[in-house]
Design a protein around this motif. Structure first.
Motif, PDB file in Angstrom:
ATOM      1  N   ALA A  74       0.848  -1.204   0.000  1.00 11.09           N
ATOM      2  CA  ALA A  74       0.000   0.000   0.000  1.00 11.09           C
ATOM      3  C   ALA A  74       0.876   1.243   0.000  1.00 11.09           C
ATOM      4  N   ASN A  87       1.111   4.111  -2.816  1.00 10.20           N
ATOM      5  CA  ASN A  87       0.885   5.486  -2.410  1.00 10.20           C
ATOM      6  C   ASN A  87       1.994   6.419  -2.892  1.00 10.20           C
ATOM      7  N   TYR A  98      -3.142  10.144   2.787  1.00  6.03           N
ATOM      8  CA  TYR A  98      -2.628   8.832   3.205  1.00  6.03           C
ATOM      9  C   TYR A  98      -1.120   8.863   3.413  1.00  6.03           C
ATOM     10  N   MET A 105      -2.273   7.992   8.254  1.00  2.00           N
ATOM     11  CA  MET A 105      -3.409   8.920   8.288  1.00  2.00           C
ATOM     12  C   MET A 105      -3.698   9.311   9.739  1.00  2.00           C
ATOM     13  N   GLN A 126      -7.984  13.249  10.390  1.00  2.00           N
ATOM     14  CA  GLN A 126      -8.429  12.978   9.022  1.00  2.00           C
ATOM     15  C   GLN A 126      -9.535  11.936   9.019  1.00  2.00           C
ATOM     16  N   MET A 161     -13.307  12.259   7.605  1.00  2.00           N
ATOM     17  CA  MET A 161     -13.899  11.332   6.629  1.00  2.00           C
ATOM     18  C   MET A 161     -15.183  10.734   7.182  1.00  2.00           C
ATOM     19  N   ARG A 190      -9.588   3.791  -2.784  1.00  2.00           N
ATOM     20  CA  ARG A 190      -8.710   4.248  -1.701  1.00  2.00           C
ATOM     21  C   ARG A 190      -7.473   3.361  -1.582  1.00  2.00           C
ATOM     22  N   GLY A 241      -3.321   4.120  -2.303  1.00  2.00           N
ATOM     23  CA  GLY A 241      -2.339   3.998  -1.234  1.00  2.00           C
ATOM     24  C   GLY A 241      -2.848   3.869   0.182  1.00  2.00           C
ATOM     25  N   ALA A 242      -4.169   3.691   0.353  1.00  2.00           N
ATOM     26  CA  ALA A 242      -4.652   3.471   1.714  1.00  2.00           C
ATOM     27  C   ALA A 242      -4.314   2.060   2.139  1.00  2.00           C
ATOM     28  N   GLY A 243      -3.686   1.916   3.273  1.00  2.00           N
ATOM     29  CA  GLY A 243      -3.381   0.577   3.789  1.00  2.00           C
ATOM     30  C   GLY A 243      -4.567   0.043   4.557  1.00  2.00           C
ATOM     31  N   ARG A 244      -4.435  -1.229   4.950  1.00  2.00           N
ATOM     32  CA  ARG A 244      -5.449  -1.856   5.783  1.00  2.00           C
ATOM     33  C   ARG A 244      -5.794  -0.996   6.991  1.00  2.00           C
ATOM     34  N   ILE A 278      -7.992   2.091   6.247  1.00  2.00           N
ATOM     35  CA  ILE A 278      -9.385   1.747   5.959  1.00  2.00           C
ATOM     36  C   ILE A 278     -10.085   1.318   7.245  1.00  2.00           C
ATOM     37  N   GLN A 305     -10.791   4.287   9.320  1.00  2.00           N
ATOM     38  CA  GLN A 305     -11.872   5.090   8.767  1.00  2.00           C
ATOM     39  C   GLN A 305     -13.244   4.533   9.157  1.00  2.00           C
TER      40      GLN A 305
END
Ligand SMILES: Nc1ncnc2c1ncn2[C@@H]1O[C@H](COP(=O)(O)OP(=O)(O)O)[C@@H](O)[C@H]1O
Ligand SMILES: [Mg+2]
Lengths: 226, 395
Positions: free
Chosen positions: A81, A85, A113, B1, B5, B9, B302, B306-309, B312, B315
Motif C-alpha cells: 500500500a 501510495n 494517506y 493517516m 483525518q 472522513m 482508496r 495507497g490506503a493501507g489496511r 481503511i 476510517q
C-alpha cells in the motif's frame, strides 16, 4: 538510465470453474526512468493483469518483480500500500474518482494517506490541478465534470504524489476520440517533463504515440521494434 | 493517516446520508435516554428521600408498643430509659387530632403530646419562643408549641409567642413556633401540628393514656447499635420477654435498607437500558455492514491510491464510533430535557431530577465500547477487501 521496473518470468493464473486461465505467461518487461511505454494487445490478453502486478495491486504467482531495484515479492500488504501510495500513480479507464468528493478533495486524498501537512497538501493539489488545466473546476464534484475533465482530475491525482511511475489502463477507453486526444496530449507533456509513463491500450493508434511499444498476447509479452 | 483525518472522513460519510445515519443512531439515542433518565430518576428520588430521612436523624430509635401486657408503660418509665447509659434522651409521643380555635378561625390540627426531650431528639428548629420544658410537663401547663403552618392557619402570622388560642375548648398559651418544614415527609404527615405537654394530652385524649410510641436517641451515630441493643433489652424485660409485643426501628438501618433498594433498582434499570444500547449497537453493525458493501468500490479506489489496511480500518471504525458517540450526545441532551420537564412536572413535591456525572460517564463509556465492539467487524471486513476485486465491484 536507471531501471524502474524489471519483470522476469512473471506468471499469473486464474481459475474460473476449475478451468485455468493463464493471464500472464512468463512475462518479461523492463522499463527505464523517463520512458513512455505503450502496452498494446487485444481484449483479454492480460494487459490489466500486467498493470495490476506492476502497480502492486496484485502479486504474481511466480517470477520476479524488481521495482526501483527492489524485489517486492516479500512485501507485506501494508508495504505494498505504501508503494502504491508513493511510487505509483494510477489512471483507470473508468476514472475511479470518489463521487462525493470535489476534484481537489479527490486529488488531495493520496497526500492524506501519505501524512503530508495541510498547507503543503493545498499547495501541491493546486499545482497538480494547474498541471491538468482544471484549477477553475477545483470545487466541482465528478458528476459536474465531463468525462475528459474527470480523467484529467484522475491524472492530477496520480501526479500529485510525484510518483516514479504513471500507470494508465485504457485511459481513453471511455472518452470520445477528441477528448481522448486531449488526454494523450497531456501524457505527452508529462513525458516531456520527465515522467515515466506506462500506457495500456487495445488501440494500436493510441499505442503508436508512445515512444516504445510492447505487444501482449495470451499473457506473453513481446517487444515491438520501432 | 491522522485521527483528525479519519474523523473528518467519518463525518463526511455520516453527513452524506443524514437520514440513514440518524436512524442508525436512534437505537443508541433511545438506549442512552433510557439509561440516563431511569438511573437519574432512581438516584435523584432516593437521594432526596435519603436526605430527608437523614434530616430526621440518623441516631434515632423509634418504638411502637403493640401489647403492653395489661401493664401500660407510664410516663415516669421514660426516665428509666433515658437513664440507660447508651441512651441520650427518650420522649413519648401521643398523637390525636383536635380543633384549634382563635377568634372566628377554626382549624383541624394534629396534636402531639410529648416531653421536653422530643425537641432535642428530633432536632426541631424554632422560629420564635421556646420548646416545651420539663416543668411544663410536671405542672401540666396549658402551653403549646405550634408548627409554622399551624400558627399561620390559626393566626394568619407566625410571631404568636405569648398569645392564646383553644384546642377542643381548652385554652392554651403559645410558647413557641417551629420553623417551616417543607420536606416531602412533612407534606405526607401533615404540617399543621401542635406540641403540648404529655400530661395535658393525657387529660384530652385516650391516645395518651398509655405510652405506645416513643422516640429515643443514641449518644451519636456510631453508638446506634449499642443503644438499640440496650433499649431492646429494656423493652424485652418490661414486656415479659415477648419480642412480638413491640417494634423497635433503628433509623440508620432504614437508611441502609433504602441504600440497598436504590442500588438494586439502579442496577436493574441500568441493566435493562444497557440491553437496549446493545440492540442499538447491533443496528450500527448492521448498517455498517451494508455501508461497507455499498462502498466496496470506494474502498478499492482508496486502496489503489495507497490506503493501507490500517487506514481503511481506522476510517470505518471511526465512523461506527462517531455514529454511536453522536447518538450518545443527542441522547444525553434529550435526557437533560426530559429530566427538566419531569422536575417541572414534579415541582409541587420539590424534587429536582439531576443527571449525575457518573451516569453521563457511564453512557459515554458504554457508547464508545459499543461503537468499537460493533464497528470492528465491519471495519475489518472493509480493510480486508482485495483492492482489485473491490475496484471491479459493480454495486
Ligand atoms: N479476477 C479474475 N478472475 C478470473 N479470471 C480473470 C480475472 N482477471 C482476469 N481474468 C482473466 O485473465 C485474462 C486476462 O485478463 P485481463 O488482464 O483483464 O485482460 P485485458 O485487460 O487485456 O483485457 C482474461 O482471460 C480474463 O478473463
Ligand atoms: Mg483490461
Amino acid at each position: 538510465m536507471a531501471e524502474i521496473i524489471r519483470l522476469t518470468d512473471v506468471c499469473k493464473t486464474y481459475s474460473i470453474g476449475g478451468e485455468e486461465v493463464r493471464a500472464l505467461d512468463h512475462a518479461c518487461l523492463t522499463i527505464r526512468d523517463g520512458e513512455f511505454v505503450g502496452i498494446v494487445g487485444p481484449s483479454g490478453s492480460g494487459k490489466s493483469t500486467l498493470m495490476n502486478i506492476v502497480g502492486c495491486l496484485d502479486v504474481a504467482d511466480s517470477g520476479e518483480y524488481l521495482l526501483d531495484g527492489q524485489s517486492i515479492a516479500n512485501y507485506s500488504e501494508r508495504e505494498l500500500a505504501r508503494i502504491r501510495n508513493r511510487k505509483i500513480g494510477f489512471v483507470f479507464q473508468s476514472f475511479n474518482l470518489l463521487p462525493k468528493m470535489s476534484a481537489e478533495e479527490n486529488v488531495e486524498l493520496p497526500l492524506i494517506y501519505q501524512g503530508v501537512r495541510a498547507s503543503e497538501r493545498r499547495r501541491r493539489v493546486a499545482e497538480a490541478l494547474e498541471r491538468v488545466e482544471l484549477s477553475a473546476r477545483a470545487k466541482h464534484k465528478p458528476f459536474e465534470l465531463s468525462g475528459g475533465q474527470q480523467q484529467r482530475v484522475a491524472v492530477a491525482r496520480a501526479l500529485v504524489t510525484r510518483p516514479s511511475l504513471l500507470l494508465a489502463d485504457e485511459p481513453t477507453g471511455n472518452l470520445d476520440s477528441k477528448t481522448g486526444m486531449e488526454i494523450m496530449r497531456l501524457f505527452h507533456e508529462l513525458h516531456a517533463s520527465g515522467n515515466t509513463i506506462v500506457l495500456i491500450t487495445h488501440d494500436e493508434n493510441v499505442a503508436r504515440q508512445a515512444s516504445r511499444r510492447v505487444h501482449i498476447l495470451d499473457g506473453r509479452v513481446r517487444e515491438v521494434e520501432a | 493517516m491522522s485521527i483528525w483525518q479519519s474523523v473528518r472522513m467519518a463525518l463526511d460519510a455520516i453527513l452524506s446520508n443524514k437520514m440513514r445515519s440518524f436512524l442508525t443512531m436512534l437505537g443508541i439515542i433511545i438506549g442512552v435516554v433510557a439509561l440516563v433518565v431511569l438511573v437519574s430518576l432512581v438516584t435523584s428520588t432516593s437521594d432526596s428521600v435519603t436526605s430527608q430521612v437523614e434530616a430526621l436523624g440518623r441516631n434515632l430509635l423509634n418504638v411502637s408498643v403493640l401489647d403492653d401486657k395489661e401493664n401500660p408503660i407510664k410516663l415516669s418509665e421514660l426516665r428509666d430509659i433515658a437513664d440507660l447509659p447508651e441512651i441520650r434522651a427518650a420522649a413519648p409521643l401521643a398523637q390525636f387530632s383536635a380543633t384549634g380555635k382563635n377568634g372566628h378561625t377554626d382549624e383541624d390540627l394534629n396534636v402531639y403530646g410529648t416531653t421536653a426531650a422530643y425537641g432535642e431528639i428530633q432536632g426541631l428548629e424554632l422560629e420564635g419562643g421556646r420548646f416545651l420544658k420539663t416543668t411544663d410537663v410536671d405542672n401540666s401547663a396549658y402551653v403549646a408549641v405550634l408548627s409554622h403552618d399551624a400558627a399561620d392557619a390559626l393566626f394568619g402570622r407566625t410571631d404568636v409567642t405569648g398569645e392564646s388560642f383553644s384546642l377542643d375548648g381548652r385554652t392554651f398559651k403559645a410558647v413557641g413556633v417551629l420553623e417551616e418544614d417543607d420536606s416531602a415527609f412533612a407534606m405526607l404527615l401533615g404540617t399543621k401540628n401542635v406540641y403540648i405537654p404529655y400530661t395535658v394530652a393525657e387529660r384530652m385524649s385516650p391516645a395518651a393514656a398509655a405510652v405506645s410510641t416513643l422516640y429515643a436517641s443514641a449518644e451519636d451515630e456510631d453508638s446506634m447499635d449499642d443503644a438499640e441493643a440496650a433499649l431492646d433489652d429494656w423493652l424485652l424485660h418490661r414486656l415479659k420477654l415477648d419480642e412480638d409485643a413491640y417494634m423497635l426501628i433503628n433509623q440508620s438501618s432504614i437508611m441502609d435498607a433504602m441504600g440497598t433498594i436504590q442500588q438494586t433498582l439502579a442496577y436493574l434499570l441500568g441493566g435493562i437500558a444497557a440491553i437496549s444500547l446493545l440492540v442499538g449497537g447491533i443496528g450500527i453493525m448492521n448498517i455498517m455492514l451494508v455501508s461497507v458493501t455499498e462502498r466496496t468500490r470506494e474502498i478499492g479506489i482508496r486502496k489503489a491510491i495507497g490506503a493501507g489496511r490500517g487506514s481503511i480500518m481506522l476510517q470505518f471504525l471511526t465512523e461506527a464510533l462517531m455514529v454511536s458517540l453522536l447518538g450518545c450526545l443527542i441522547g444525553i441532551a434529550l435526557s437533560w430535557v426530559i429530566l427538566q420537564i419531569v422536575t417541572f412536572a414534579a415541582r409541587s413535591i420539590e424534587l429536582t431530577f439531576t443527571m449525575s456525572a457518573g451516569v453521563v460517564a457511564l453512557a459515554v463509556g458504554f457508547s464508545v465500547a459499543i461503537g468499537v465492539l460493533f464497528g470492528i467487524y465491519p471495519a475489518h471486513k472493509a480493510a480486508a477487501k482485495h483492492p482489485i476485486e473491490a475496484l471491479h465491484y459493480e454495486g
